[in-house]
Scaffold this motif. Structure first.
Motif, short mmCIF file in Angstrom:
data_model
loop_
_atom_site.label_atom_id
_atom_site.label_comp_id
_atom_site.label_asym_id
_atom_site.label_seq_id
_atom_site.Cartn_x
_atom_site.Cartn_y
_atom_site.Cartn_z
N GLN A 119 -6.76 -11.95 -0.26
CA GLN A 119 -6.22 -12.66 -1.42
C GLN A 119 -4.69 -12.64 -1.42
O GLN A 119 -4.05 -13.65 -1.72
CB GLN A 119 -6.76 -12.03 -2.72
CG GLN A 119 -8.24 -12.21 -2.94
CD GLN A 119 -9.10 -11.22 -2.17
OE1 GLN A 119 -8.57 -10.36 -1.44
NE2 GLN A 119 -10.41 -11.34 -2.31
N SER A 120 -4.11 -11.48 -1.07
CA SER A 120 -2.66 -11.38 -1.04
C SER A 120 -2.07 -12.25 0.06
O SER A 120 -1.05 -12.93 -0.12
CB SER A 120 -2.23 -9.92 -0.84
OG SER A 120 -0.83 -9.79 -0.88
N TYR A 136 -2.71 -5.44 1.72
CA TYR A 136 -3.64 -5.64 2.83
C TYR A 136 -4.98 -6.17 2.30
O TYR A 136 -6.01 -5.50 2.34
CB TYR A 136 -3.83 -4.33 3.60
CG TYR A 136 -4.67 -4.50 4.85
CD1 TYR A 136 -4.31 -5.41 5.83
CD2 TYR A 136 -5.82 -3.74 5.04
CE1 TYR A 136 -5.08 -5.58 6.97
CE2 TYR A 136 -6.59 -3.89 6.19
CZ TYR A 136 -6.22 -4.82 7.14
OH TYR A 136 -6.99 -4.98 8.28
N THR A 137 -4.93 -7.39 1.78
CA THR A 137 -6.12 -8.07 1.29
C THR A 137 -6.02 -9.54 1.67
O THR A 137 -4.92 -10.09 1.79
CB THR A 137 -6.27 -7.98 -0.23
OG1 THR A 137 -5.20 -8.69 -0.87
CG2 THR A 137 -6.27 -6.52 -0.70
N GLU A 162 0.82 -1.20 0.00
CA GLU A 162 0.00 0.00 0.00
C GLU A 162 0.86 1.26 0.00
O GLU A 162 1.90 1.33 0.65
CB GLU A 162 -0.93 0.01 1.22
CG GLU A 162 -2.17 -0.83 1.07
CD GLU A 162 -1.86 -2.32 1.00
OE1 GLU A 162 -2.61 -3.05 0.33
OE2 GLU A 162 -0.87 -2.75 1.62
N TYR A 177 -1.86 -6.60 9.27
CA TYR A 177 -1.27 -7.52 8.30
C TYR A 177 -1.03 -8.89 8.95
O TYR A 177 -1.23 -9.93 8.33
CB TYR A 177 0.03 -6.96 7.74
CG TYR A 177 -0.17 -5.81 6.80
CD1 TYR A 177 -0.16 -6.00 5.42
CD2 TYR A 177 -0.36 -4.51 7.27
CE1 TYR A 177 -0.35 -4.93 4.54
CE2 TYR A 177 -0.57 -3.45 6.41
CZ TYR A 177 -0.56 -3.66 5.05
OH TYR A 177 -0.76 -2.61 4.19
N LEU A 220 -4.28 -10.97 9.07
CA LEU A 220 -4.61 -11.56 7.77
C LEU A 220 -3.72 -12.76 7.48
O LEU A 220 -4.21 -13.82 7.05
CB LEU A 220 -4.43 -10.51 6.66
CG LEU A 220 -5.54 -9.50 6.43
CD1 LEU A 220 -5.16 -8.56 5.30
CD2 LEU A 220 -6.85 -10.20 6.10
#
Length: 334
Positions: free
Chosen positions: A231-232, A228-229, A196, A255, A258
């Motif tokens: 999926q990532s 920050y997803t 990001e 992070y 996740l």
């Protein structure tokens, strides 16, 4: 709001007519001018008239009349405001409000520190608080001084001429995380580098701190790019076996959360297979399963920061403020 149905802008003269007072009294009442006392009954009448008309004082005009600005500017990266930072900024704003100042967040992307300083100077704030050291240089500070900005405070690991610096060394955050992981017997450590915008200014010194600690041991660190997803995080977890990493410092708790879930979904046991450490010590850290180890920042209070800037504005000097200090909060994830 602030306009009649005709589209004409409402002025303080309109407020004065409706309230039956002079424009000067309107100014004294709305600006809470200490040198000119206005009775509570008159102040209430002025406030009611202003509310009825939808009148809002013109901040720039008020600054010209007073010969000073009551804005405090804080440049921030668009993606850099996490929960911990936003709570701290909220406290800072409350402190400034008590003294008649307004904290304004300035979100911008600039090619160099001089361009950034010129953009900040155009707003003519009374003071500037810089969160990211890379955005302020001696040349930039000189531009701010020439623009009449009386107080510049920087949270940084290095001093800048003409700037009041409060020590905040992000390298020490990465170093604290890796020191802990090495002490727990981890040898191959991943360091999350957020994709990001704006966060690399924080992530890069944290990586350097981690590398410095690792260089003195048998451990290795590997930079890992992650957005920050979910999926990532899942994509990173998919490749974890190939990387052969037994620990990760995940930049911050958001992070880390996740990635922790993504690793668990792939069958990894935390901390048996992978130890996970975040930063900021958010409330959610202790609620995760396993509870997340985090690096907290023992920081000066918003009041201490606000008092420092206000002292610089009023007197040109301020007492030294204690440094930001990383504190390891050990929980079950490591």
């Amino acid at each position: 709001m602030g306009e009649e149905k005709t589209g004409r802008v409402v002025t303080s003269a309109d407020v004065a007519r409706l309230a039956g007072v002079s424009r000067a009294t309107v100014s004294f009442a709305l600006n809470n001018t200490q040198q000119q006392r206005v009775s509570e009954a008159t102040r209430a009448k002025v406030l009611a008239a202003a509310d009825q008309l939808g009148y809002v004082p013109h901040a720039a005009a008020r600054s010209l009349r007073a010969g000073r600005s009551h804005l405090v500017l804080m440049p921030v990266a668009a993606m850099a405001i996490g929960t911990a930072v936003s709570d701290w900024i909220d406290g800072l704003q409350s402190e400034f409000e008590q003294h008649g100042y307004t904290l304004v967040l300035h979100v911008g992307r600039f090619s160099d520190p001089v361009t950034a300083a010129r953009s900040w100077a155009e707003i003519r704030p009374a003071g500037v608080i810089v969160l990211e050291a890379e955005n302020l240089t001696a040349q930039g500070a000189a531009i701010l001084r020439r623009a009449g900005i009386k107080a510049v405070v920087s949270l940084a690991s290095r001093p800048v001429d003409g700037v009041f610096t409060i020590d905040l060394d992000h390298a020490s955050v990465g170093a604290t995380a890796v020191e802990h992981l090495v002490a727990r017997g981890r040898q191959t450590i991943g360091i999350i580098m957020p994709e990001e915008r704006g966060l690399l200014a924080i992530a890069e010194p944290r990586l350097r701190g981690a590398q410095e600690v690792a260089s003195k041991t048998a451990a290795t660190v590997t930079a890992l790019s992650m957005a920050y997803t979910a999926q990532s995080a899942e994509a990173l977890a998919d490749d974890w076996a190939e990387r052969n990493l037994d620990a990760v410092f995940a930049f911050n708790d958001n992070y880390a959360s996740l990635l922790l879930h993504a690793l668990q979904n792939k069958g990894y046991l935390v901390p048996k297979d992978v130890a996970v450490v975040g930063a900021d010590d958010l409330v959610q850290s202790s609620l995760l399963r396993p509870a997340l180890t985090s690096v907290a920042l023992d920081a000066p209070t918003p009041k201490q920061i606000a008092d420092t800037l206000l002292s610089l504005i009023e007197t040109g000097s301020a007492p030294e403020v204690r440094s930001f200090k990383p504190v390891l909060v050990h929980r079950q994830s490591s």
